[in-house]
Design a protein around this motif. Structure first.
Motif, PDB file in Angstrom:
ATOM      1  N   LEU A 130      -0.745  -1.059  13.411  1.00 43.51           N
ATOM      2  CA  LEU A 130      -1.348  -2.118  12.603  1.00 43.51           C
ATOM      3  C   LEU A 130      -1.331  -3.452  13.345  1.00 43.51           C
ATOM      4  O   LEU A 130      -2.344  -4.166  13.395  1.00 43.51           O
ATOM      5  N   ALA A 131      -0.190  -3.808  13.933  1.00 43.80           N
ATOM      6  CA  ALA A 131      -0.086  -5.079  14.650  1.00 43.80           C
ATOM      7  C   ALA A 131      -1.055  -5.125  15.828  1.00 43.80           C
ATOM      8  O   ALA A 131      -1.751  -6.128  16.040  1.00 43.80           O
ATOM      9  N   GLU A 132      -1.120  -4.046  16.596  1.00 39.15           N
ATOM     10  CA  GLU A 132      -2.031  -4.011  17.742  1.00 39.15           C
ATOM     11  C   GLU A 132      -3.488  -4.091  17.290  1.00 39.15           C
ATOM     12  O   GLU A 132      -4.310  -4.754  17.943  1.00 39.15           O
ATOM     13  N   ASP A 133      -3.811  -3.430  16.183  1.00 40.30           N
ATOM     14  CA  ASP A 133      -5.191  -3.424  15.708  1.00 40.30           C
ATOM     15  C   ASP A 133      -5.601  -4.795  15.179  1.00 40.30           C
ATOM     16  O   ASP A 133      -6.745  -5.223  15.354  1.00 40.30           O
ATOM     17  N   GLU A 165      -8.982   0.467   4.998  1.00 37.28           N
ATOM     18  CA  GLU A 165      -9.696   1.448   5.813  1.00 37.28           C
ATOM     19  C   GLU A 165      -8.841   1.922   6.981  1.00 37.28           C
ATOM     20  O   GLU A 165      -8.782   3.119   7.289  1.00 37.28           O
ATOM     21  N   ARG A 166      -8.150   0.985   7.639  1.00 39.49           N
ATOM     22  CA  ARG A 166      -7.327   1.356   8.784  1.00 39.49           C
ATOM     23  C   ARG A 166      -6.142   2.223   8.354  1.00 39.49           C
ATOM     24  O   ARG A 166      -5.807   3.214   9.012  1.00 39.49           O
ATOM     25  N   TYR A 215       0.858  -1.184   0.000  1.00 41.82           N
ATOM     26  CA  TYR A 215       0.000   0.000   0.000  1.00 41.82           C
ATOM     27  C   TYR A 215       0.893   1.233   0.000  1.00 41.82           C
ATOM     28  O   TYR A 215       1.920   1.263   0.686  1.00 41.82           O
ATOM     29  N   LEU A 216       0.478   2.244  -0.774  1.00 46.29           N
ATOM     30  CA  LEU A 216       1.238   3.479  -0.868  1.00 46.29           C
ATOM     31  C   LEU A 216       0.567   4.556  -0.037  1.00 46.29           C
ATOM     32  O   LEU A 216      -0.616   4.853  -0.214  1.00 46.29           O
ATOM     33  N   LEU A 217       1.316   5.130   0.915  1.00 43.57           N
ATOM     34  CA  LEU A 217       0.828   6.220   1.751  1.00 43.57           C
ATOM     35  C   LEU A 217       1.499   7.498   1.304  1.00 43.57           C
ATOM     36  O   LEU A 217       2.704   7.682   1.456  1.00 43.57           O
TER      37      LEU A 217
END
Length: 346
Positions: free
Chosen positions: A321-324, A304-305, A240-242
């Protein structure tokens, strides 16, 4: 042990309250030691067996069975099943210790193979997070590597099929081939061909030693002075590109087959190009993230996150991300959680 005692009390009370001598509940106690044998220690199992034998004998003496033969049958069954529970507990604990030793060996090998994050080159900074699945005692096969070459920075994100030492062996074959070929091969397709041959050679050796053949999903990137980045996708989830604008997976076209399976298709692997400007961030996740399911069976909403975290530091995205993902799966994720952040230098 407390659960065994607590379960004993209602059975004994019901046994003493029933007037009908043909209905006896006390023999049910012979099954109770199976619970500590499955999850407890040897001491707990032995105590549970002794407790059950004492309680059964005391109740049957106070409220005898129709004959001494029936009494002997119940006590022998309780004793034999108790011994089986103790033996089962012993073998279970021994097996768990063997698995822990295997995991410790795999973890040590993995630490020697994978470089510590972050990794810095003149083109990118790579950071991230890797969390092995807690429900499995064997280390997974997620791998990564970054190599600075005369042709730019080459990056490898991969996931070996399976877990444990055999998967670590395949991962080592891929990493070794990448480290050797990345500075040498002028094109990304030639580099991927070298990785393919490394997996094929490993599978031939594995077949000779009785190990199963394995494939490796991989994403190989080439970042040079151009504003566009090269990528060859071998069955790996796209990154994914941010950057300014909405978050979306990078369009790499149809993914190729994983490494080790090139003979299954006549189509050669091709290079895709996508814009990766200075200051932008790439997020590459393993299938432990993209395929994580919640309690209701819903997949983790990765896109979405990531869109909701556009304003935070890119170095915090992987931890968030890992926690979510762990929250989404209620801590019951079935695969390793790997998220790598690639930040292009300004």
């Amino acid at each position: 042990m407390a659960y065994v005692v607590a379960a004993t009390v209602p059975i004994v009370l019901l046994e003493l309250m029933i007037d009908d001598r043909t209905v006896r509940l006390i023999p049910l106690l012979i099954l109770l030691p199976a619970f500590p044998a499955a999850v407890g220690t040897m001491r707990q199992t032995v105590y549970a067996v002794g407790w059950v034998l004492i309680v059964i004998a005391a109740v049957l003496i106070y409220r005898p069975l129709p004959s001494s033969y029936n009494f002997a049958i119940v006590m022998v069954l309780a004793f034999v099943l108790g011994i089986l529970c103790v033996v089962t507990c012993h073998w279970r604990i021994r097996r768990e210790r063997e698995l822990l030793r295997t995991r410790s060996t795999a973890v040590a090998l993995q630490r020697q193979m994978l470089r510590s994050l972050p990794i810095l080159t003149d083109r990118v900074i790579v950071d991230g997070v890797y969390l092995p699945v807690e429900a499995d005692r064997l280390v997974g096969g997620d791998v990564y590597e970054v190599v600075a070459s005369p042709y730019g920075t080459r990056l490898l994100f991969g996931d070996v099929q399976g877990k444990g030492l055999p998967a670590i062996g395949a991962a080592f074959a891929v990493l070794s081939a990448f480290r050797e070929a990345a500075p040498r091969e002028p094109t990304l397709t030639a580099l991927v061909d070298d990785l393919e041959q490394a997996v094929v050679r490993h599978n031939v050796f594995a077949q000779q030693t009785g190990e199963p053949e394995r494939f490796v999903t991989a994403l190989i990137l080439g970042i040079d002075t151009s504003m566009e980045t090269q990528a060859v996708n071998c069955g790996h989830p796209p990154p994914y590109l941010l950057n300014a604008g909405p978050v979306a997976p990078v369009q790499l076209g149809d993914p190729g087959v994983p490494l080790g399976l090139a003979d299954l298709t006549p189509n050669p692997r091709t290079v895709a190009w996508f814009p990766f400007p200075p200051g932008a961030t790439l997020i590459s996740c393993s299938d432990g993230v993209t395929e994580a399911r919640g309690i209701t069976g819903a997949f983790y909403p990765l896109e979405e996150r990531l869109g909701a975290w556009a304003d935070i530091s890119p170095w915090e995205v992987a931890d968030h991300l890992a926690e979510d993902v762990i929250r989404h799966t209620a801590g019951k994720h079935r695969d390793d959680i790997t998220a790598l952040v690639v930040r292009r230098s300004d």
